[in-house]
Design an enzyme around this catalytic site. Sequence first.
Site, short mmCIF file in Angstrom:
data_model
loop_
_atom_site.label_atom_id
_atom_site.label_comp_id
_atom_site.label_asym_id
_atom_site.label_seq_id
_atom_site.Cartn_x
_atom_site.Cartn_y
_atom_site.Cartn_z
N GLU A 59 -15.25 0.53 1.90
CA GLU A 59 -14.53 0.02 0.74
C GLU A 59 -13.76 1.14 0.05
O GLU A 59 -12.64 0.98 -0.37
CB GLU A 59 -15.51 -0.62 -0.22
CG GLU A 59 -14.80 -1.32 -1.36
CD GLU A 59 -15.78 -2.01 -2.29
OE1 GLU A 59 -15.35 -2.32 -3.41
OE2 GLU A 59 -16.94 -2.23 -1.91
N HIS A 95 5.95 6.61 7.79
CA HIS A 95 4.71 5.88 8.00
C HIS A 95 4.71 5.29 9.41
O HIS A 95 5.76 4.96 9.95
CB HIS A 95 4.55 4.78 6.96
CG HIS A 95 4.15 5.32 5.62
ND1 HIS A 95 4.01 4.53 4.51
CD2 HIS A 95 3.85 6.59 5.23
CE1 HIS A 95 3.63 5.29 3.48
NE2 HIS A 95 3.54 6.54 3.90
N GLU A 97 4.03 2.44 10.54
CA GLU A 97 4.65 1.12 10.68
C GLU A 97 6.16 1.25 10.84
O GLU A 97 6.79 0.59 11.66
CB GLU A 97 4.34 0.24 9.45
CG GLU A 97 2.87 -0.08 9.27
CD GLU A 97 2.14 0.92 8.38
OE1 GLU A 97 1.12 0.53 7.79
OE2 GLU A 97 2.56 2.09 8.26
N CYS A 125 1.59 -0.22 3.21
CA CYS A 125 1.97 -0.05 1.80
C CYS A 125 3.10 -1.04 1.49
O CYS A 125 3.61 -1.69 2.39
CB CYS A 125 2.44 1.39 1.56
SG CYS A 125 4.01 1.79 2.38
N CYS A 128 6.41 -0.50 3.50
CA CYS A 128 6.29 -0.88 4.91
C CYS A 128 6.16 -2.40 5.06
O CYS A 128 6.73 -2.99 5.96
CB CYS A 128 5.10 -0.19 5.57
SG CYS A 128 5.37 1.58 5.83
#
Length: 221
Positions: A59, A95, A97, A125, A128
Amino acid sequence: KMAEKQEEPSNAQNGEPDNAEEGEEKKKKVKREDLPPFEIVTGERLPAIFFKFQFRNVEYSSGRNKTFLCYVLETQGKESVTSRGYLEDEHAAAHAEMAFFNTILPKCESSLRYNVTWYVSSSPCVTCADRISETLKKNKNLRLTIMVGRLFMWEEPEMQAALKKMKAAGCKLRIMKPQDFEYVWQNFVEQEEGEEAKAFVPWEDIQENFQYYEEKLAEIL
């Protein structure tokens, strides 16, 4: 700076004792990972230590500020061609992606169909996510399924809006189940040479974390 960042997932963090042999192994890895920007590593497998640290579906993901993206790209035309590989943020000065769309699939031929599956350490994010939505809207012959280990900043309203937009654009977003982590382990992670492929060892909270994120994603979408 790069080498420093590579060192981040130390074995201690993975709950594994450091030993000399592994240290040697790691030095080699860091060297190989130290790539010039804009060089994409494809067909390579990612080091097990990165997988164990970055893909862990915890988490609180402190230190896990880098995206690893493993992809399976199936191109359907007269012949079907499948390629696979992995990308990480630094390899492309962007990034992972974005790097995928800039480098692996810069343009979709209208006569072909593309089925793409990503296994990503965390969800994209906002920037992206928007790029993904735009690309899918533009290319109706592109199908994208994204399997994510963790949700990134999911409490932020703009992040939730971006994820909804991706869904509306036809992107399938799923949380990785223990079986998906195992699939990545078998298909994208380096196995030590000469050894039998090591079995995937799930971490203790893998199932609970999957359920936790799955509930959150269902609430957002």
